[in-house]
Design an enzyme around this catalytic site. Structure first.
Site, PDB file in Angstrom:
ATOM      1  N   LYS A  47      15.283   5.887 -10.733  1.00 46.50           N
ATOM      2  CA  LYS A  47      14.603   5.466 -11.963  1.00 46.50           C
ATOM      3  C   LYS A  47      14.746   6.553 -13.032  1.00 46.50           C
ATOM      4  O   LYS A  47      15.032   6.273 -14.196  1.00 46.50           O
ATOM      5  CB  LYS A  47      13.113   5.196 -11.687  1.00 46.50           C
ATOM      6  CG  LYS A  47      12.866   3.916 -10.916  1.00 46.50           C
ATOM      7  CD  LYS A  47      11.413   3.769 -10.464  1.00 46.50           C
ATOM      8  CE  LYS A  47      11.267   2.541  -9.556  1.00 46.50           C
ATOM      9  NZ  LYS A  47       9.925   2.374  -8.992  1.00 46.50           N
ATOM     10  N   GLN A  91       4.452   5.205  -8.061  1.00 48.27           N
ATOM     11  CA  GLN A  91       5.324   4.652  -7.018  1.00 48.27           C
ATOM     12  C   GLN A  91       4.506   4.244  -5.803  1.00 48.27           C
ATOM     13  O   GLN A  91       3.672   5.009  -5.315  1.00 48.27           O
ATOM     14  CB  GLN A  91       6.398   5.708  -6.647  1.00 48.27           C
ATOM     15  CG  GLN A  91       7.445   5.224  -5.661  1.00 48.27           C
ATOM     16  CD  GLN A  91       8.342   4.121  -6.199  1.00 48.27           C
ATOM     17  OE1 GLN A  91       8.537   3.976  -7.415  1.00 48.27           O
ATOM     18  NE2 GLN A  91       8.892   3.311  -5.313  1.00 48.27           N
ATOM     19  N   ASP A 114       4.988  -1.464 -14.860  1.00 47.84           N
ATOM     20  CA  ASP A 114       5.221  -2.140 -13.582  1.00 47.84           C
ATOM     21  C   ASP A 114       4.681  -3.574 -13.618  1.00 47.84           C
ATOM     22  O   ASP A 114       5.029  -4.386 -12.763  1.00 47.84           O
ATOM     23  CB  ASP A 114       4.474  -1.396 -12.458  1.00 47.84           C
ATOM     24  CG  ASP A 114       5.405  -0.623 -11.541  1.00 47.84           C
ATOM     25  OD1 ASP A 114       6.580  -1.015 -11.434  1.00 47.84           O
ATOM     26  OD2 ASP A 114       4.944   0.347 -10.922  1.00 47.84           O
TER      27      ASP A 114
HETATM   28  N1  GUN Z   1       7.633   0.394  -4.573  1.00 46.29           N
HETATM   29  C1  GUN Z   1       8.562  -0.562  -4.295  1.00 46.29           C
HETATM   30  N2  GUN Z   1       8.830  -1.273  -5.415  1.00 46.29           N
HETATM   31  C2  GUN Z   1       8.073  -0.757  -6.399  1.00 46.29           C
HETATM   32  C3  GUN Z   1       7.935  -1.060  -7.781  1.00 46.29           C
HETATM   33  O1  GUN Z   1       8.547  -1.975  -8.341  1.00 46.29           O
HETATM   34  N3  GUN Z   1       7.056  -0.289  -8.466  1.00 46.29           N
HETATM   35  C4  GUN Z   1       6.341   0.698  -7.882  1.00 46.29           C
HETATM   36  N4  GUN Z   1       5.498   1.382  -8.624  1.00 46.29           N
HETATM   37  N5  GUN Z   1       6.449   1.016  -6.608  1.00 46.29           N
HETATM   38  C5  GUN Z   1       7.326   0.281  -5.868  1.00 46.29           C
END
Ligand code: GUN
Length: 287
Positions: A47, A91, A114
């Site tokens: 990311k 996350q 998110d």
């Molecule tokens: N863990 C797995 N997928 C995601 C996501 O799309 N966002 C976040 N914050 N954590 C994740």
């Protein structure tokens, strides 16, 4: 997915650069990473790398597994009030002693890139502008990118998580681009699952069971989107594992009109959608 995501990143790069030239604004994404789970570390690194590539400002705040919940909530409050931060992402998964729902609801909805906050999920439910969770949003962008017809089609979503399956089912049923489907949302208690999947023109597999969707479940010509990404032991690989999707790709792909591979399908689109959300957050908040 890889190709569509690369093109989307190019477009975002132009928009970010224009924002900088015209308004001297640089959208900022702050990611909070707790603990040292290897997959989370890799996702966060990807990311960050993609954010930098399109010219966003990105920051990763790391905490050890044992961090107190209050420390994290206080940091989120600080970021909510920081003018240089456009988007905040924590996350997942989180350590057990931290209340996930509390964390999600502490992020101010206008920075919740998110799309996990109940306000954003409610806006999505009503077809109003908010933030759409990155994975289903990425899939919508992917369907649009390849001009895949969805209107009037039977769509089956497998998995009912708040992050993927449930928002995906809502998006596919909404009026508008990549919508107008008749949607069936299947889950672990669904009876006659195979029959539901076999009826589908569009299948979104998001259940987290490697190679669950087999060729005999697929209607010839179907569009198959694979959201699964599970580490499966494989001693012949240098890393000792390989990544598997929820679809038995080698046997299913000859039947499909379109299919996403794992890796390189829904994953890169998820990241591109997150960057799109961060840019949106900056423009909407005017910071
Ligand atoms: N863990 C797995 N997928 C995601 C996501 O799309 N966002 C976040 N914050 N954590 C994740």
């Amino acid at each position: 997915g890889k190709k569509a995501a690369a093109e989307l990143r190019e477009e975002l790069k132009k928009e970010v650069s224009e924002l900088k030239t015209k308004y001297n604004k640089v959208p900022g994404l702050t990611v909070i990473l707790i603990g040292d789970m290897a997959p989370s570390q890799i996702y966060v690194r990807n990311k960050e790398k993609s954010a930098n590539e399109v010219g966003l400002k990105s920051e990763v705040i790391k905490y050890p597994e044992a961090v107190e919940e209050k420390t994290v909530l206080d940091k989120i409050e600080e970021l909510n009030n920081d003018e240089t931060v456009s988007g905040i992402l924590v996350q997942l998964p989180l350590p057990k002693h931290i209340d996930k729902q509390k964390v999600i609801e502490t992020i101010t909805p206008s920075k919740d890139v998110d799309g996990f906050h109940p306000i954003n999920q409610g806006l999505l439910m009503q077809g109003l502008p908010g933030f759409i969770p990155a994975t289903p949003y990425g899939i919508v962008l992917l369907l649009q990118h390849f001009k895949i017809e969805t209107t009037g089609k039977e769509a089956v979503v497998i998995g009912r998580s708040n992050i993927v399956g449930r928002p995906m089912s809502i998006l596919l049923s909404q009026p508008g681009p990549a919508g107008n489907c008749t949607v069936t949302l299947c889950h672990s208690k669904t009876q006659n699952l195979n029959e539901h999947i076999r009826r589908a023109d569009i299948v979104v597999a998001a259940l987290g069971q490697p190679e669950f969707v087999k060729a005999d479940m697929i209607k010839p010509g179907a569009v198959v989107i694979d959201v699964g990404i599970t580490r499966v032991d494989n001693p012949s690989k240098k890393s000792g594992f390989e990544l598997k999707g929820d679809v038995d790709f080698s046997n299913v792909s000859p039947l499909c009109s379109w299919i996403t591979p794992v890796p390189g399908g829904a994953g890169p689109m998820t990241i591109a959608a997150l960057l799109q959300n961060t840019l949106l957050a900056c423009v909407r908040r005017n910071n």
